[in-house]
Design a protein around this motif. Structure first.
Motif, short mmCIF file in Angstrom:
data_model
loop_
_atom_site.label_atom_id
_atom_site.label_comp_id
_atom_site.label_asym_id
_atom_site.label_seq_id
_atom_site.Cartn_x
_atom_site.Cartn_y
_atom_site.Cartn_z
N GLY A 86 0.82 -1.20 0.00
CA GLY A 86 0.00 0.00 0.00
C GLY A 86 0.86 1.25 0.00
N GLY A 87 0.49 2.22 -0.82
CA GLY A 87 1.24 3.47 -0.87
C GLY A 87 2.37 3.45 -1.88
N GLU A 88 2.63 2.30 -2.48
CA GLU A 88 3.70 2.19 -3.47
C GLU A 88 3.14 1.48 -4.70
N PRO A 89 2.48 2.21 -5.58
CA PRO A 89 1.86 1.61 -6.77
C PRO A 89 2.84 0.75 -7.56
N GLY A 90 2.38 -0.44 -7.92
CA GLY A 90 3.21 -1.35 -8.70
C GLY A 90 4.19 -2.16 -7.89
N SER A 91 4.21 -1.97 -6.57
CA SER A 91 5.15 -2.70 -5.73
C SER A 91 4.49 -3.91 -5.09
N ALA A 92 5.25 -4.97 -4.97
CA ALA A 92 4.74 -6.19 -4.35
C ALA A 92 5.90 -6.99 -3.78
N ILE A 93 5.64 -7.70 -2.71
CA ILE A 93 6.62 -8.63 -2.16
C ILE A 93 5.89 -9.94 -1.88
N GLY A 94 6.62 -10.98 -1.62
CA GLY A 94 5.95 -12.24 -1.36
C GLY A 94 6.91 -13.33 -0.94
N VAL A 95 6.34 -14.44 -0.54
CA VAL A 95 7.11 -15.63 -0.17
C VAL A 95 6.95 -16.65 -1.29
N LEU A 96 8.06 -17.09 -1.86
CA LEU A 96 8.04 -18.07 -2.93
C LEU A 96 8.58 -19.40 -2.41
N GLU A 97 7.90 -20.48 -2.76
CA GLU A 97 8.33 -21.80 -2.29
C GLU A 97 7.98 -22.85 -3.33
N LEU A 98 8.93 -23.74 -3.62
CA LEU A 98 8.65 -24.84 -4.54
C LEU A 98 7.53 -25.71 -3.97
N GLN A 99 6.68 -26.21 -4.86
CA GLN A 99 5.53 -26.98 -4.43
C GLN A 99 5.87 -28.46 -4.26
N ASP A 100 4.96 -29.20 -3.67
CA ASP A 100 5.20 -30.62 -3.37
C ASP A 100 5.45 -31.45 -4.63
N VAL A 101 4.91 -31.00 -5.77
CA VAL A 101 5.07 -31.78 -7.00
C VAL A 101 6.49 -31.68 -7.57
N SER A 102 7.28 -30.75 -7.07
CA SER A 102 8.65 -30.59 -7.58
C SER A 102 9.52 -31.76 -7.12
N ASP A 103 10.32 -32.27 -8.04
CA ASP A 103 11.21 -33.39 -7.73
C ASP A 103 12.46 -32.91 -6.99
N ASP A 104 13.17 -33.86 -6.40
CA ASP A 104 14.37 -33.52 -5.63
C ASP A 104 15.40 -32.78 -6.48
N TRP A 105 15.58 -33.23 -7.72
CA TRP A 105 16.61 -32.59 -8.56
C TRP A 105 16.25 -31.14 -8.87
N GLU A 106 14.95 -30.83 -8.90
CA GLU A 106 14.54 -29.45 -9.16
C GLU A 106 14.91 -28.54 -7.98
N ARG A 107 14.89 -29.11 -6.79
CA ARG A 107 15.19 -28.32 -5.59
C ARG A 107 16.68 -28.01 -5.48
N GLU A 108 17.49 -28.72 -6.25
CA GLU A 108 18.93 -28.50 -6.20
C GLU A 108 19.40 -27.45 -7.21
N LEU A 109 18.51 -27.01 -8.08
CA LEU A 109 18.89 -26.02 -9.08
C LEU A 109 19.11 -24.65 -8.43
N GLN A 110 20.18 -23.99 -8.81
CA GLN A 110 20.43 -22.66 -8.26
C GLN A 110 19.50 -21.62 -8.86
N TYR A 111 19.13 -21.82 -10.11
CA TYR A 111 18.19 -20.90 -10.77
C TYR A 111 17.01 -21.72 -11.26
N ASN A 112 16.09 -22.02 -10.34
CA ASN A 112 14.94 -22.85 -10.69
C ASN A 112 13.95 -22.06 -11.54
N PRO A 113 13.56 -22.58 -12.70
CA PRO A 113 12.64 -21.84 -13.58
C PRO A 113 11.33 -21.46 -12.90
#
Length: 254
Positions: free
Chosen positions: A207-234
């Motif tokens: 609020g008070g900052e148009p166009g601004s947003a923050i959030g918590v990002l987390e890989l979902q349960d369907v992601s495989d173990d190898w996906e969690r090891e990627l440094q730059y996960n798509p």
């Protein structure tokens, strides 16, 4: 040795040992890792047939989801194994929209979470517009109240994001909303994200900052173990952009 080749050898070893569960699991992983769409599709199909034959219900469900994503990527949604169920769930969503039952509409939307990839935009448009066309102002208002970023005919412009609405002290506050509403807004707008690409677990507009947003990002349960090891996960990179849409929680705040 190439990772895919290693998996092929492992599949053959599991098959020779009679380990059907392991074979299905490895075939599934091989399908998700292959850079070749046709090979991935054929491998996933083979895994699905084996899972059905052996009665592995959980893996069958997961494979149907993977195959739906693969068919979607090839532009062949009609062949997606989850399509029939997805269409039925979409009918449920349209039915609850028609009834304007907020709680059941939210439940129907949640039930569709893993099935959007089995739907075409034309499917959604046809189902929703059939209802909306009867009373656009009422139904669009209902959708907006449930998180969709839609324009309501005759509605006056909202105060600017971050304004201290009615002296409630909302200025410069983080304003959040339910995760399903964010992805419903994307879907209504024509973008369908599968389970792997719904990592915005706590999207917040500022609020008070148009166009601004923050959030918590987390890989979902369907992601495989190898996906969690990627440094730059798509998925994470894409969801960092998705989170920018959290501004709707500021715009839609009463």
């Amino acid at each position: 040795m190439n990772v895919s080749v290693s998996f092929v050898f492992l599949v053959e070893k599991l098959r020779a040992d009679g380990n059907k569960s392991g074979e299905v699991l490895m075939l599934h992983k091989l399908a998700t890792m292959s850079p070749f769409p046709d090979y991935a599709l054929n491998t996933a199909q083979a895994a699905l047939e084996l899972a059905r034959k052996e009665g592995f219900a959980l893996e069958e469900k997961a494979l149907k989801r993977t195959l739906t994503q693969l068919y979607g990527a090839k532009g062949k949604i009609d062949k997606a194994p989850n399509r029939r169920e997805a269409l039925l769930l979409l009918q449920d969503l349209a039915r609850e929209l028609e009834r304007k039952d907020g709680e059941k509409f939210d439940d129907a939307n949640k039930n569709l979470e893993d099935f959007w990839m089995a739907l075409k935009q034309s499917d959604v448009d046809a189902a929703m517009q059939k209802v909306i066309s009867r009373d656009p102002a009422t139904y669009l208002q209902f959708l907006k109240e449930h998180g969709a970023n839609v324009a309501v005919p005759g509605e006056k412009a909202k105060p600017p994001p971050g304004a201290d609405v009615q002296g409630l002290g909302l200025k410069n506050k983080l304003l959040t909303g339910p995760k399903p509403y964010l992805y419903l807004s994307f879907r209504v707008g024509g973008i369908s994200y599968g389970p792997r690409y719904r990592c915005c677990d706590l999207p917040m507009g500022v609020g008070g900052e148009p166009g601004s947003a923050i959030g918590v990002l987390e890989l979902q349960d369907v992601s495989d173990d190898w996906e969690r090891e990627l440094q730059y996960n798509p998925s994470i990179l894409d969801c960092a952009l998705q989170n920018g849409a959290a501004g709707i929680f500021v715009e839609n705040r009463p």
